[in-house]
Design a protein around this motif. Sequence first.
Motif, PDB file in Angstrom:
ATOM      1  N   GLU A 117      -8.248   3.812   1.203  1.00 43.40           N
ATOM      2  CA  GLU A 117      -7.609   2.781   2.033  1.00 43.40           C
ATOM      3  C   GLU A 117      -7.001   2.432   3.500  1.00 43.40           C
ATOM      4  O   GLU A 117      -8.031   2.174   3.818  1.00 43.40           O
ATOM      5  N   LEU A 118      -6.412   3.654   3.480  1.00 43.53           N
ATOM      6  CA  LEU A 118      -6.034   3.799   4.795  1.00 43.53           C
ATOM      7  C   LEU A 118      -6.753   4.616   5.865  1.00 43.53           C
ATOM      8  O   LEU A 118      -6.964   4.161   6.960  1.00 43.53           O
ATOM      9  N   LYS A 172     -11.478   1.396  10.994  1.00 42.23           N
ATOM     10  CA  LYS A 172     -11.634  -0.114  11.433  1.00 42.23           C
ATOM     11  C   LYS A 172     -10.784  -0.602  12.433  1.00 42.23           C
ATOM     12  O   LYS A 172     -10.972  -1.054  13.806  1.00 42.23           O
ATOM     13  N   ILE A 215       0.899  -1.374  -0.600  1.00 42.31           N
ATOM     14  CA  ILE A 215       0.411   0.212   0.247  1.00 42.31           C
ATOM     15  C   ILE A 215       0.765   1.338   0.090  1.00 42.31           C
ATOM     16  O   ILE A 215       0.720   2.560  -0.386  1.00 42.31           O
ATOM     17  N   GLY A 242      -9.173   1.971   6.801  1.00 45.11           N
ATOM     18  CA  GLY A 242      -7.902   0.543   7.743  1.00 45.11           C
ATOM     19  C   GLY A 242      -8.225   1.753   9.042  1.00 45.11           C
ATOM     20  O   GLY A 242      -7.948   1.176  10.339  1.00 45.11           O
ATOM     21  N   LEU A 243      -7.760   2.923   9.779  1.00 44.66           N
ATOM     22  CA  LEU A 243      -8.407   3.550  10.603  1.00 44.66           C
ATOM     23  C   LEU A 243      -9.585   3.800  11.292  1.00 44.66           C
ATOM     24  O   LEU A 243      -9.592   3.812  12.145  1.00 44.66           O
TER      25      LEU A 243
END
Lengths: 97, 237
Positions: free
Chosen positions: A15-16, A22, A7, A19-20
Amino acid sequence: MVNLSMIINGSRAKELESGLDKLQAKLKVLSDNSKGEKKELLNRIISTAVKQNQETEANNEGANHLARYYKPMSTHDQLKLKLKFNDLINVVEMPAN
Amino acid sequence: MSLDTLQKSKNELLSDINELITGMDMAEKINMQLLLSLAVGGLAPNNNKGSDEISENAFNIAVELMTQFRDAGLVKYERPSFMTNELLNALIKESKEVRKIAVRPGKHYLSPAGKVAEELALSNELVQYVNDALGYKVIPNEISSYLYYEEPGDGIPAHVDSDVFSINCIIGLSHEMGDHVENPSSLVVYSNDGKPKRILLKPGELVLLLAGGSVHEREPVVEGEKVSILTVGLRRG
């Protein structure tokens, strides 16, 4: 070991960001299920990270790891994600009542 | 607060977060690693005077968790045979030349490598040296930087490096200081259990560090103290 470059080398602000979200949800569950010193330890790690993030932002400093983390993104995406990172503090803040 | 219960809490939290990390996708892992890297910056003893037991143990937890993401370890600390006086002098000369174009991304100045450093970074001598030390093949990332710590307080708090410098050759170039400096600024590398090793690099000495997983920092310089280094990034081939 994981290959984080998958990534890192791409354009992946969204995406990041997801992800943060989650990560925050998982840490919230862990914090809610912890008590005593275990909770204190977890909260100290998270609150210190957020404080450091705010300090580097306030000082307009690009600590090496932060600068490299955000580098592939547009300025707008960088700012958005930096501010969003501060939401992690919600994991450790106690509700008002 | 007893040490036994704190140790038990620490072990439980380590186990829980390790389990969390195992189930994370890549984006979550990157964010978790960033969170831990920021946390160690604030929790490290040098940046956290008057630290309490919770902070000390939180720091140890964060340092240990870092090793879940990338390899960690201080592999070499020596002056390698390929670092001749001629090469060292050429690097020092170049570092002074490119200092003129340095930027200040934080509490330090940074210049991209010039021709001499780039040739070293791509050289068979350096790559073979790292291959032999690690026991596996590495590839230069073609990114090398001169770093200068010149103003009082210049340094870099505890952190881990990103992929570009996950295998990092840190080479000492110069360290100027007056007689008044009692505790010169050192490179500090923390072991996986959070114990610090202070390294006072002499010109030409090289530290080979698995910097993507090893927490490390540059202690702040004081008035009249100036440090310059070269950092060369490599990755596993």
